[in-house]
Design an enzyme around this catalytic site. Structure first.
Site, PDB file in Angstrom:
ATOM      1  N   ALA A 118       0.787  -1.243   0.000  1.00 11.88           N
ATOM      2  CA  ALA A 118       0.000   0.000   0.000  1.00 11.88           C
ATOM      3  C   ALA A 118       0.818   1.291   0.000  1.00 11.88           C
ATOM      4  O   ALA A 118       0.272   2.365  -0.235  1.00 11.88           O
ATOM      5  CB  ALA A 118      -1.024   0.030   1.141  1.00 11.88           C
ATOM      6  N   ASP A 119       2.123   1.224   0.281  1.00 12.79           N
ATOM      7  CA  ASP A 119       2.929   2.458   0.250  1.00 12.79           C
ATOM      8  C   ASP A 119       4.342   2.139  -0.244  1.00 12.79           C
ATOM      9  O   ASP A 119       5.328   2.453   0.413  1.00 12.79           O
ATOM     10  CB  ASP A 119       2.964   3.090   1.639  1.00 12.79           C
ATOM     11  CG  ASP A 119       3.654   4.454   1.617  1.00 12.79           C
ATOM     12  OD1 ASP A 119       3.722   5.079   0.540  1.00 12.79           O
ATOM     13  OD2 ASP A 119       4.132   4.894   2.684  1.00 12.79           O
ATOM     14  N   LEU A 120       4.404   1.518  -1.418  1.00 17.85           N
ATOM     15  CA  LEU A 120       5.677   0.991  -1.891  1.00 17.85           C
ATOM     16  C   LEU A 120       6.498   2.046  -2.631  1.00 17.85           C
ATOM     17  O   LEU A 120       6.753   1.933  -3.825  1.00 17.85           O
ATOM     18  CB  LEU A 120       5.420  -0.225  -2.780  1.00 17.85           C
ATOM     19  CG  LEU A 120       6.488  -1.299  -2.798  1.00 17.85           C
ATOM     20  CD1 LEU A 120       6.950  -1.667  -1.395  1.00 17.85           C
ATOM     21  CD2 LEU A 120       5.944  -2.525  -3.505  1.00 17.85           C
TER      22      LEU A 120
END
Ligand SMILES: Nc1ncnc2c1ncn2[C@@H]1O[C@H](COP(=O)(O)OP(=O)(O)O)[C@@H](O)[C@H]1O
Ligand SMILES: [Mg+2]
Length: 245
Positions: free
Chosen positions: A175-177
């Site tokens: 989700a926050d790569l």
């Protein structure tokens, strides 16, 4: 009977003054508030490094060749705002530290390359909480640094692609790569910073993970540079690694 309930995992929760602690009993022999206090580690002269994340990240000497990384959870944006490190209280198990640690425990159990969970703290105050998290230090440097220095090689990108596929096969949506959350070491790739990660059934979130890496790299290099053949080859290598996985 027990067979029906889901695996509680290795982590243990404990009440403490002002909040609740979650810890890995094989890693933390004396669970208590002080392990979340940079001042404690400083007074013991056991801070061996710091990183600038959204806040300061401390690398501490935990003993027996083990290093831990201590982070106080913060949101991006709103610099200086007093709500930067406050989150809406919705329950211990739904707090970011608890969710991140439980997810890391599960992923570590599946053999995925993530920092092993050490401990987390949730400090509750009325409708809000603040959180701290300790994980095992993993080797490598953020892809973001390698890009800034122009030294990320196609082989690194290939391994990142292959690693990402392993996560996706396990249903893990990070989700926050961003490129700051991918640590590249000579022989190993680790993903870190799972505070919004979750296990999901297949969906287009997997493509969004890939797109997030691409946009993050383009932002660091600048759009024009990102279009250069050198970087196009790197992106190809990532996709090949992902497909070959
Ligand atoms: N477990 C870890 N092992 C090694 N380095 C880490 C670890 N966790 C964080 N770091 C370092 O600290 C930086 C910021 O940590 P991160 O978890 O991404 O926090 P933020 O929420 O600030 O993005 C990372 O880019 C990395 O360099
Ligand atoms: Mg990060």
């Amino acid at each position: 009977m027990a067979g029906e309930s889901s695996d509680p995992g290795p982590l243990i929760a404990r009440e403490m003054e002002g909040g609740r602690l979650l810890f890995h009993p094989d890693r933390v022999s004396e669970p208590g508030v002080r392990i979340f206090d940079p001042g404690f580690w400083r007074s013991e002269d056991r801070i061996v490094g710091t990183h600038r994340g959204r806040g300061t990240v401390y690398v501490v000497e935990a003993g027996d060749d083990e290093e831990w990384v201590l982070r106080h959870l913060r949101r991006g944006g709103l610099p200086g705002s007093f709500i930067r490190d406050r989150y809406l209280w919705t329950g211990w198990e739904r707090s970011r530290p608890f969710r991140e640690l439980r997810l890391l425990a599960r992923l570590e159990g599946e053999g995925l390359p993530v920092p092993g969970p050490v401990a987390g703290a949730v400090w509750r105050r009325g409708p809000a909480y603040r959180g701290d998290i300790l994980t095992l230090r993993v080797p490598g440097r953020p892809l973001a640094r390698l890009l800034e220095e122009g030294v990320a090689q196609p082989g690194d990108w290939h391994r990142i692609g292959a690693t990402l596929l392993r996560f996706h096969r396990a249903g893990v949506d990070h989700a926050d790569l961003s490129a700051g959350n991918i640590l590249v070491h000579e022989t190993r790739i680790h993903l870190i910073d799972f505070d919004r990660g979750r296990i999901r059934s297949p969906g287009n979130w997997a493509d969004r993970n890939l797109d997030r890496i691409r946009r993050s790299a383009a932002k660091i290099l600048g759009r024009e540079r990102w279009k250069a053949a050198e970087w196009a080859r790197c992106w190809e290598a990532l996709l090949e690694g992902y497909e070959a996985g």
